[in-house]
Design a protein around this motif. Sequence first.
Motif, PDB file in Angstrom:
ATOM      1  N   ALA B 157       0.829  -1.206   0.000  1.00  0.00           N
ATOM      2  CA  ALA B 157       0.000   0.000   0.000  1.00  0.00           C
ATOM      3  C   ALA B 157       0.857   1.247   0.000  1.00  0.00           C
ATOM      4  O   ALA B 157       1.934   1.271   0.593  1.00  0.00           O
ATOM      5  N   HIS B 158       0.362   2.229  -0.708  1.00  0.00           N
ATOM      6  CA  HIS B 158       1.008   3.534  -0.731  1.00  0.00           C
ATOM      7  C   HIS B 158      -0.101   4.559  -0.592  1.00  0.00           C
ATOM      8  O   HIS B 158      -0.781   4.881  -1.552  1.00  0.00           O
ATOM      9  N   TYR B 159      -0.303   5.017   0.621  1.00  0.00           N
ATOM     10  CA  TYR B 159      -1.362   5.990   0.877  1.00  0.00           C
ATOM     11  C   TYR B 159      -0.811   7.399   0.742  1.00  0.00           C
ATOM     12  O   TYR B 159       0.238   7.710   1.298  1.00  0.00           O
ATOM     13  N   ARG B 160      -1.520   8.229   0.007  1.00  0.00           N
ATOM     14  CA  ARG B 160      -1.092   9.620  -0.122  1.00  0.00           C
ATOM     15  C   ARG B 160      -2.078  10.543   0.565  1.00  0.00           C
ATOM     16  O   ARG B 160      -3.270  10.484   0.297  1.00  0.00           O
ATOM     17  N   GLU B 161      -1.575  11.375   1.455  1.00  0.00           N
ATOM     18  CA  GLU B 161      -2.378  12.418   2.109  1.00  0.00           C
ATOM     19  C   GLU B 161      -3.647  11.835   2.739  1.00  0.00           C
ATOM     20  O   GLU B 161      -4.712  12.410   2.652  1.00  0.00           O
ATOM     21  N   HIS B 162      -3.481  10.702   3.363  1.00  0.00           N
ATOM     22  CA  HIS B 162      -4.603   9.990   3.979  1.00  0.00           C
ATOM     23  C   HIS B 162      -4.802  10.427   5.427  1.00  0.00           C
ATOM     24  O   HIS B 162      -5.775  10.044   6.063  1.00  0.00           O
ATOM     25  N   ALA B 163      -3.839  11.195   5.955  1.00  0.00           N
ATOM     26  CA  ALA B 163      -3.929  11.604   7.356  1.00  0.00           C
ATOM     27  C   ALA B 163      -2.987  12.785   7.556  1.00  0.00           C
ATOM     28  O   ALA B 163      -2.140  13.065   6.707  1.00  0.00           O
ATOM     29  N   LEU B 164      -3.163  13.447   8.711  1.00  0.00           N
ATOM     30  CA  LEU B 164      -2.237  14.522   9.062  1.00  0.00           C
ATOM     31  C   LEU B 164      -1.300  13.988  10.127  1.00  0.00           C
ATOM     32  O   LEU B 164      -1.727  13.282  11.047  1.00  0.00           O
ATOM     33  N   TRP B 169       0.560  16.815   5.674  1.00  0.00           N
ATOM     34  CA  TRP B 169       0.005  15.650   4.992  1.00  0.00           C
ATOM     35  C   TRP B 169       0.997  14.512   5.037  1.00  0.00           C
ATOM     36  O   TRP B 169       2.184  14.693   4.828  1.00  0.00           O
ATOM     37  N   HIS B 174       2.813   0.526   3.236  1.00  0.00           N
ATOM     38  CA  HIS B 174       2.702  -0.743   3.966  1.00  0.00           C
ATOM     39  C   HIS B 174       3.456  -1.802   3.181  1.00  0.00           C
ATOM     40  O   HIS B 174       3.232  -1.955   1.983  1.00  0.00           O
TER      41      HIS B 174
END
Lengths: 189, 198
Positions: B157-164, B169, B174
């Motif tokens: 997984a590569h999450y972009r700007e999914h949380a602060l 960002w 994963h």
Amino acid sequence: MALHPDFPLQTERLRLRPFTRGDVDGVFAYRGRDDVARYLFDPPLSRHECALAIQQRASQTGFLEEGDRIVLAVETAANGHLVGEVSLIWRSVEARQGELGWIFHPDHHGRGYATEATNALLDLGFGPADLHRIFARCGAQNEPSWRLMERLGMRREAHFREHALFKGRWDEEFYYAILRDEWLSLRHV
Amino acid sequence: MSSLRLPIETGHLVLRPFERSDLDAVRRYHTLPSVQRYVERPTRYEEDVAAALAIMRSQVELHRPGETLTLAMVRKGDAVLVGHVSLKWSDATAGQGELRFAIDPAHSGKGYLTQALTALVDLAFDHFRIHRLMVRCDGRSHHSIKLMQKLGMRLEAHYREHALFQGEWDEELHFAMLDREWRPTAKVQELPMRARVA
Ligand SMILES: CC(C)(COP(=O)(O)OP(=O)(O)OC[C@H]1O[C@@H](n2cnc3c(N)ncnc32)[C@H](O)[C@@H]1OP(=O)(O)O)[C@@H](O)C(=O)NCCC(=O)NCCS
């Protein structure tokens, strides 16, 4: 952002509106089916369970706090026929994150209804709800669902393998997402 | 499952439970922003480190899902504590585990984490019978990414700007590995004879 949209949302061929008690048969027609439930968390629903779900949805029409969801019936503009449902969940208030979902009656697959209705929810999410990122997930075998995500302009962010059990078997799952800037550039080509 | 035998030895390290006297060594790396990211208990200030150490000291076995095993990485020879690694047993029915790690930057780049994590992966798959191991890391941390690749982990997984995170960002990766994907190491040969015969 807290949000209480005016309904219905109108698209070219569809109307998105809150569910009403009159929708029980219409919902049971697709949520009761094995083929529809195959990749859903819930098993096929009985007519009674559909009635309960619809009761719950009476209040699922806006965002007030984290975790709130907007679940809308999708009907054809031409004759008011219920073809499916779409949802948007407010996953994080602080980071302005939302999650999309969709379920359509198989009789109405293959016409772009899901794409059209979900695009309206993306516009709602990035527009009035001021979200920063919207994601969706589905089983890796659910090809119609991830192809829909690709039609919407979402990127595949995750491919999990055997990270959990789903209905007694190893699960494989995709996550797709779209950022506000990506949505803006799609809408202003 | 036989009980866990500690400490674990690797080429250059001894992996052992934390001790009260480790406080000064832990202070040197535990408050760094890069370490903050994936520790169970944030330690923005030095005062918080004692509490974090107390938790790590108690993480010495995995009896129930939800529990974490945390081991200090201590260099053989001079007994300097260079960081720690941990294994969380996140889910029992699906056999899921999560690895975490932190290293004192003064000691990074020497292959210590590769050694320690290899030992922990062995432990997870062989001893604890984990089915899938995952690791989260900062999308901008090239060290961690290289380390994961060296271990043979897949990017899932590569999450972009999914949380602060700390007001900015965040970008998160994963990595994961299934038990059957883990290359068997030379450990079979290393086992003492009696253990193999039994
Ligand atoms: C996921 C699901 C909504 C997708 O339905 P779908 O019919 O493939 O999606 P759309 O309504 O957007 O239709 C797109 C199809 O119609 C075609 N189409 C026809 N006219 C179109 C138009 N005007 N605009 C866009 N597409 C059109 C497209 O080419 C596409 O066909 P293709 O797949 O053969 O290329 C549906 O399979 C479903 O409800 N599944 C069961 C529930 C479920 O699994 N939900 C998701 C859980 S994660």
